[in-house]
Design an enzyme around this catalytic site. Structure first.
Site, PDB file in Angstrom:
ATOM      1  N   HIS A  35      50.063 -50.302   8.993  1.00  0.00           N
ATOM      2  CA  HIS A  35      49.018 -51.386   8.732  1.00  0.00           C
ATOM      3  C   HIS A  35      49.658 -52.561   8.849  1.00  0.00           C
ATOM      4  CE1 HIS A  35      46.310 -48.917   6.000  1.00  0.00           C
ATOM      5  NE2 HIS A  35      47.624 -48.169   6.040  1.00  0.00           N
ATOM      6  N   HIS A  49      50.130 -44.242  11.010  1.00  0.00           N
ATOM      7  CA  HIS A  49      49.655 -45.432  11.194  1.00  0.00           C
ATOM      8  C   HIS A  49      50.366 -46.530  10.567  1.00  0.00           C
ATOM      9  CE1 HIS A  49      47.500 -43.499   8.068  1.00  0.00           C
ATOM     10  NE2 HIS A  49      47.060 -44.751   7.605  1.00  0.00           N
TER      11      HIS A  49
HETATM   12  P1  DGP Z   1      45.942 -44.867   4.649  1.00  0.00           P
HETATM   13  O1  DGP Z   1      45.579 -44.814   3.259  1.00  0.00           O
HETATM   14  O2  DGP Z   1      47.574 -45.464   4.926  1.00  0.00           O
HETATM   15  O3  DGP Z   1      46.182 -43.520   5.123  1.00  0.00           O
HETATM   16  O4  DGP Z   1      45.220 -45.627   5.721  1.00  0.00           O
HETATM   17  C1  DGP Z   1      44.230 -45.149   5.874  1.00  0.00           C
HETATM   18  C2  DGP Z   1      43.245 -46.443   6.430  1.00  0.00           C
HETATM   19  O5  DGP Z   1      42.301 -46.143   7.462  1.00  0.00           O
HETATM   20  C3  DGP Z   1      42.475 -47.229   5.404  1.00  0.00           C
HETATM   21  O6  DGP Z   1      43.048 -48.472   5.159  1.00  0.00           O
HETATM   22  C4  DGP Z   1      41.023 -47.043   5.822  1.00  0.00           C
HETATM   23  C5  DGP Z   1      41.329 -46.868   7.400  1.00  0.00           C
HETATM   24  N1  DGP Z   1      39.929 -45.992   8.101  1.00  0.00           N
HETATM   25  C6  DGP Z   1      39.708 -44.768   7.374  1.00  0.00           C
HETATM   26  N2  DGP Z   1      38.515 -44.419   8.172  1.00  0.00           N
HETATM   27  C7  DGP Z   1      38.385 -45.189   8.963  1.00  0.00           C
HETATM   28  C8  DGP Z   1      37.374 -45.359  10.374  1.00  0.00           C
HETATM   29  O7  DGP Z   1      36.637 -44.686  10.431  1.00  0.00           O
HETATM   30  N3  DGP Z   1      37.524 -46.646  10.958  1.00  0.00           N
HETATM   31  C9  DGP Z   1      38.487 -47.611  10.800  1.00  0.00           C
HETATM   32  N4  DGP Z   1      38.589 -48.461  11.720  1.00  0.00           N
HETATM   33  N5  DGP Z   1      39.339 -47.436   9.794  1.00  0.00           N
HETATM   34  C10 DGP Z   1      39.072 -46.513   8.718  1.00  0.00           C
END
Ligand code: DGP
Length: 110
Positions: free
Chosen positions: A98, A96
């Site tokens: 950001h 993913h």
């Molecule tokens: P990373 O640390 O780069 O793997 O980013 C993962 C991101 O995913 C973190 O910024 C928080 C987000 N995240 C984790 N769980 C969920 C969720 O259930 N819903 C949403 N919308 N975001 C989530």
């Protein structure tokens, strides 16, 4: 076992989905680090940059980031980040990007 993000893509877990097409889905981060914080996720379950195939859904990420930045009105600029592995701060093993904006970013990142 589907990843957390596949479960969001499949509407099994609720999220604020702001964009989707046949290759990627984008939704707002649950824990925003900036006024605009959107995750852009390929439908294909790629673990991360370290296992990136040569072709696939992930190739759409950059153009969708540009589109969403325009839609979100990020005229002053923005940042696109991909964390890879434990040292990169990756917590969800489904590739993913950001999209962060709406404030002035610092450099270097922590
Ligand atoms: P990373 O640390 O780069 O793997 O980013 C993962 C991101 O995913 C973190 O910024 C928080 C987000 N995240 C984790 N769980 C969920 C969720 O259930 N819903 C949403 N919308 N975001 C989530």
């Amino acid at each position: 076992m589907p990843t957390l993000f596949t479960r969001i893509i499949n509407r099994e877990i609720p999220a604020d989905i702001v964009y989707e097409d046949d290759r990627v889905v984008a939704f707002r981060d649950i824990n925003p680090a900036a006024p605009v914080h959107i995750l852009i996720v390929p439908r294909t379950e790629i673990t991360g940059l370290a296992t990136l195939p040569d072709e696939g859904d992930h190739l759409a990420i950059l153009n969708v980031a540009k589109l969403l930045a325009e839609r979100e009105g990020l005229v002053g600029g923005y940042r696109l980040v991909i964390n890879q592995g434990p040292d990169g701060g990756q917590s969800v093993d489904h590739l993913h990007a950001h999209l962060l904006g709406g404030r002035k970013m610092k450099w270097p990142p922590g």
